[in-house]
Design an enzyme around this catalytic site. Structure first.
Site, PDB file in Angstrom:
ATOM      1  N   THR A 109     -97.430 -24.630 -30.705  1.00 12.17           N
ATOM      2  CA  THR A 109     -98.458 -23.556 -30.078  1.00 12.17           C
ATOM      3  C   THR A 109     -98.150 -22.448 -31.271  1.00 12.17           C
ATOM      4  O   THR A 109     -97.310 -22.374 -32.103  1.00 12.17           O
ATOM      5  CB  THR A 109     -97.683 -22.676 -28.845  1.00 12.17           C
ATOM      6  OG1 THR A 109     -98.171 -21.579 -28.548  1.00 12.17           O
ATOM      7  CG2 THR A 109     -95.942 -22.771 -29.263  1.00 12.17           C
ATOM      8  N   TYR A 158     -89.598 -18.809 -25.080  1.00 11.32           N
ATOM      9  CA  TYR A 158     -90.825 -19.957 -25.156  1.00 11.32           C
ATOM     10  C   TYR A 158     -90.977 -20.142 -26.640  1.00 11.32           C
ATOM     11  O   TYR A 158     -90.947 -21.333 -27.102  1.00 11.32           O
ATOM     12  CB  TYR A 158     -92.045 -19.422 -24.337  1.00 11.32           C
ATOM     13  CG  TYR A 158     -93.073 -20.292 -24.684  1.00 11.32           C
ATOM     14  CD1 TYR A 158     -93.089 -21.433 -23.847  1.00 11.32           C
ATOM     15  CD2 TYR A 158     -94.055 -19.897 -25.624  1.00 11.32           C
ATOM     16  CE1 TYR A 158     -94.459 -22.360 -24.250  1.00 11.32           C
ATOM     17  CE2 TYR A 158     -95.140 -20.735 -25.768  1.00 11.32           C
ATOM     18  CZ  TYR A 158     -95.319 -21.942 -24.970  1.00 11.32           C
ATOM     19  OH  TYR A 158     -96.413 -22.849 -25.472  1.00 11.32           O
TER      20      TYR A 158
END
Length: 298
Positions: free
Chosen positions: A84, A124
């Site tokens: 990501t 995250y």
């Protein structure tokens, strides 16, 4: 169920498992596969803030389990990891300018490149960033044929977006169904958008060119040509294809980047790949699919 019911996927075998369970992964790798697409993960920043241990176990420990299982049972397999852009953090060191409709980089006309320093922000970001680096390092240390894709905003049909993940699909679903949406921040946050079929094409290109790109990291997104602000600019596309929608604005959330645009030149050069679907065309396709499948959104 949808995949198994499709004639196009009649040869599909589904094995339900959990990446936190190493034994289940080893069992799933028999017989040894040619390609492993590691896409399992906890996907929301908000959820990681609420449950950091679960987030770590799924994204970091789960990735180690996948890599170790491949190293033991399928060392010749091609391994592609879904990372990501959050591994770059909020990017406060970059010079960002605010415009009437969004934000832009003062000095990065092509966006953020893979050479940008990593700065994991939020649980995250830490967990996905750890997985990202383990996958990259297993190519160097153990010779696995790995490729890391640091993805930007992916969207497309069969994306059941919610407020915490898949914002574009969430906005489209809400507009079609006549629901209101919440926007965190001022709506000027800019993202580069990539249609799902273009992402699949990137995966196929990586597999086809694995002898040249094993051990590589690529930013995969729409790039500057497919970037827009999540509300000030996106609302025009949404209203055209789905109608108007009521909006409530709320405070910024932790780890949310004001601006992120992928520099995709490395992928273009090394993979011979480029996005082909514009945001206007993609949003039209997505809204049409939502309208054509109302039973999926009851």
């Amino acid at each position: 169920d949808w995949l198994q019911a499709s004639d196009a996927h009649s040869q599909l075998t589904f094995i339900k498992g959990d990446v936190r369970n190493a034994a289940e992964i080893v069992a799933a790798l028999a017989p040894a596969p040619d390609v492993v697409y590691h896409m399992a993960g906890q996907v929301a920043v908000t959820t990681s803030v609420e449950s950091p241990m679960a987030d770590f176990e799924i994204n970091a420990l789960g990735t180690i389990n996948v890599l170790e299982a491949i190293r033991a049972a399928a060392p010749e397999a091609i391994v592609l990891y879904a990372s990501t852009n959050k591994v770059y953090g909020e990017l406060p060191q970059l010079d960002v300018e605010e415009t009437e409709t969004g934000y832009r980089y003062a000095d990065l006309p092509f966006g953020v490149a893979e050479t940008q320093a990593l700065d994991f922000h939020s649980p995250y970001g830490c967990s996905k960033g750890s997985g990202d680096q383990y996958v990259h390092d297993y190519a160097r240390i153990y010779g696995l044929r790995t490729v890391v894709f640091r993805k930007s905003c992916i969207y497309g049909t069969r994306q059941f977006g919610v407020e915490d993940q898949g914002w574009l699909a969430h906005f489209c679903i809400a507009a079609v169904k006549g629901h209101s949406i919440r926007i965190y921040g001022n709506g000027k946050q800019v993202r580069d958008l990539l249609w799902i079929e273009d992402l699949v094409a990137a995966y196929r290109a990586a597999v086809a060119n694995i002898d040249d790109v094993a051990g590589s990291v690529f930013n995969i997104g729409g790039g500057p040509d497919n970037a827009l602000s999540i509300w000030q600019e996106f609302k025009g596309h949404l209203e055209e294809h789905a109608g108007s929608v009521d909006v409530d604005f709320h405070d910024w959330r932790p780890g949310d980047q004001k601006l992120y645009i992928s520099d995709i030149r490395k992928a273009q050069q090394r993979l011979g790949w480029a996005p082909s679907v514009s945001p206007s065309e993609g949003v039209e396709r997505l809204c049409r699919w939502i309208k054509d499948n109302p039973a999926l959104f009851t």
